[in-house]
Write a protein that holds these residues in place. Structure first.
Motif, PDB file in Angstrom:
ATOM      1  N   LYS A 210       1.009  -1.304   0.093  1.00 43.76           N
ATOM      2  CA  LYS A 210      -0.012  -0.022  -0.106  1.00 43.76           C
ATOM      3  C   LYS A 210       0.800   1.285   0.018  1.00 43.76           C
ATOM      4  O   LYS A 210       0.747   2.155  -0.725  1.00 43.76           O
ATOM      5  CB  LYS A 210      -0.981   0.005   1.173  1.00 43.76           C
ATOM      6  CG  LYS A 210      -2.270  -0.999   1.292  1.00 43.76           C
ATOM      7  CD  LYS A 210      -2.950  -0.762   2.457  1.00 43.76           C
ATOM      8  CE  LYS A 210      -4.218  -2.135   2.490  1.00 43.76           C
ATOM      9  NZ  LYS A 210      -4.794  -1.753   3.522  1.00 43.76           N
ATOM     10  N   LYS A 213       2.012   1.999  -3.436  1.00 40.47           N
ATOM     11  CA  LYS A 213       0.864   1.900  -4.302  1.00 40.47           C
ATOM     12  C   LYS A 213       0.855   0.973  -5.297  1.00 40.47           C
ATOM     13  O   LYS A 213       0.738   0.918  -6.405  1.00 40.47           O
ATOM     14  CB  LYS A 213       0.870   3.432  -5.019  1.00 40.47           C
ATOM     15  CG  LYS A 213       0.488   4.643  -4.074  1.00 40.47           C
ATOM     16  CD  LYS A 213       0.526   5.929  -4.908  1.00 40.47           C
ATOM     17  CE  LYS A 213       0.075   7.001  -4.108  1.00 40.47           C
ATOM     18  NZ  LYS A 213       0.895   7.092  -2.893  1.00 40.47           N
ATOM     19  N   GLU A 215       0.796  -3.878  -5.814  1.00 39.80           N
ATOM     20  CA  GLU A 215      -0.217  -4.993  -5.452  1.00 39.80           C
ATOM     21  C   GLU A 215       0.636  -6.080  -4.600  1.00 39.80           C
ATOM     22  O   GLU A 215       1.668  -5.939  -4.438  1.00 39.80           O
ATOM     23  CB  GLU A 215      -0.793  -5.400  -6.761  1.00 39.80           C
ATOM     24  CG  GLU A 215      -1.572  -4.618  -7.646  1.00 39.80           C
ATOM     25  CD  GLU A 215      -2.908  -4.495  -7.017  1.00 39.80           C
ATOM     26  OE1 GLU A 215      -3.307  -5.146  -6.084  1.00 39.80           O
ATOM     27  OE2 GLU A 215      -3.752  -3.826  -7.701  1.00 39.80           O
ATOM     28  N   THR A 302       5.888   5.964   4.409  1.00 41.74           N
ATOM     29  CA  THR A 302       4.806   6.507   4.594  1.00 41.74           C
ATOM     30  C   THR A 302       5.041   8.029   4.986  1.00 41.74           C
ATOM     31  O   THR A 302       4.304   8.941   4.641  1.00 41.74           O
ATOM     32  CB  THR A 302       3.882   5.685   5.548  1.00 41.74           C
ATOM     33  OG1 THR A 302       3.745   4.505   5.206  1.00 41.74           O
ATOM     34  CG2 THR A 302       2.694   6.482   5.902  1.00 41.74           C
TER      35      THR A 302
END
Length: 303
Positions: A210, A213, A215, A302
């Motif tokens: 995630k 971005k 899979e 993040t």
């Protein structure tokens, strides 16, 4: 050495696996020729002779007919080895042929060392070298183990049809319906392997996907354990992918998995085993406990 390479006709063309057989023959320095049941006007990118049995007569698959055709060709050309792909076609036909010839069969070859064949065992965690003790041998090659080789258009030689087996009728193939995530279109894939330890730890890998971005993907042991749906599986029995970035978390690097992701543009592998086979294809190899390293990496990304 002389090698007979068995091609497969699928979806209107010779399957790409045939060219991996050519790559294998070139690697061992064998003179080779091919065989396939296909239309007589089929296009094959191979610099050599390929015997073609007309598919309209021999049918797409009939084990007795195809075996008898190959036996006839072996009697005519006298090859030292007969080479199949390690596919459903090879699984079914190779042992029938080896039994008929009363010769050794070696399955799922992933490499060659001099005159010995390297095959996986213990669920691909280990490798061993084997050698046939018969003058001829029947071999199957693991998908993706050998680089494909293409060349000019082959010299097609029709092979006379052998009497049909009326006891068996080919009904066709069933195409598995694709469900879940389509990893083939992903630019970033972060895959979880057996090294995550347990199902709950999949979230650590999912969070990294995630943050990038991307899979989430998986190796076969993760799917077999029921930790993720089969639609997430990368490898010869899952999806073949080629993302810009592939991150393998706790994946040792069995040949079946490598075959499904080795065309990725950039590969990062995270594994606490410094001798894991996946290091051979990784652009960056991080020797660390993924349960400690991945959360830190995710946090940095993040922020």
């Amino acid at each position: 050495m002389k090698a007979l390479l068995i091609g497969e006709y699928k979806n209107g063309h010779i399957d790409e696996s045939f060219y991996e057989l050519v790559g294998f023959a070139n690697k061992i320095g064998a003179d080779s020729f091919g065989f396939a049941v296909a239309p007589l006007d089929v296009n094959i990118e191979y610099a050599g002779k390929v015997y073609i049995a007309d598919i309209s007569k021999a049918k797409e698959y009939n084990p007795k007919v195809h075996k008898d055709l190959i036996l006839k060709l072996i009697e005519q050309e006298n090859p030292d080895i007969v080479v199949f792909s390690h596919s459903s076609y090879g699984w079914d036909l190779a042992p029938r042929l080896a039994a008929a010839l009363k010769v050794a069969q070696i399955s799922e070859i992933i490499d060659v060392d001099n005159d010995e064949y390297i095959v996986p065992f213990c669920n691909a965690k280990l490798r061993r070298k084997v050698k046939p003790n018969t003058q001829k041998a029947v071999l199957t090659l693991q998908a993706g183990a050998f680089s494909p080789v293409k060349s000019n258009t082959a010299q097609i030689e029709p092979l006379d049809y052998i009497e049909q087996d009326d006891n068996l009728e080919f009904q066709g193939f069933e195409i598995t319906e694709k469900t879940g995530v389509d990893l083939t279109k992903a630019e970033v894939i972060v895959s979880a392997g057996r090294g995550v330890g347990k199902k709950e730890n999949i979230e650590i890998v999912r969070n990294l996907a995630k943050a990038l971005k991307g899979e989430l993907g998986a190796s076969r042991p993760v799917v077999d354990a029921g930790w993720l749906d089969p639609s997430y599986q990368v490898g010869t029995t899952g999806q073949t992918v080629a993302p810009k970035l592939y991150i393998a978390c706790g994946i040792s690097g069995a040949i079946q998995h490598l075959a499904g992701m080795k065309k990725s543009n950039f590969i990062v592998a995270i594994n606490k085993d410094k001798d894991a086979p996946i290091a051979e294809v990784a652009d960056v190899f991080v020797v660390a406990d993924l349960l400690e390293f991945v959360p830190v990496l995710t946090s940095k990304l993040t922020k």
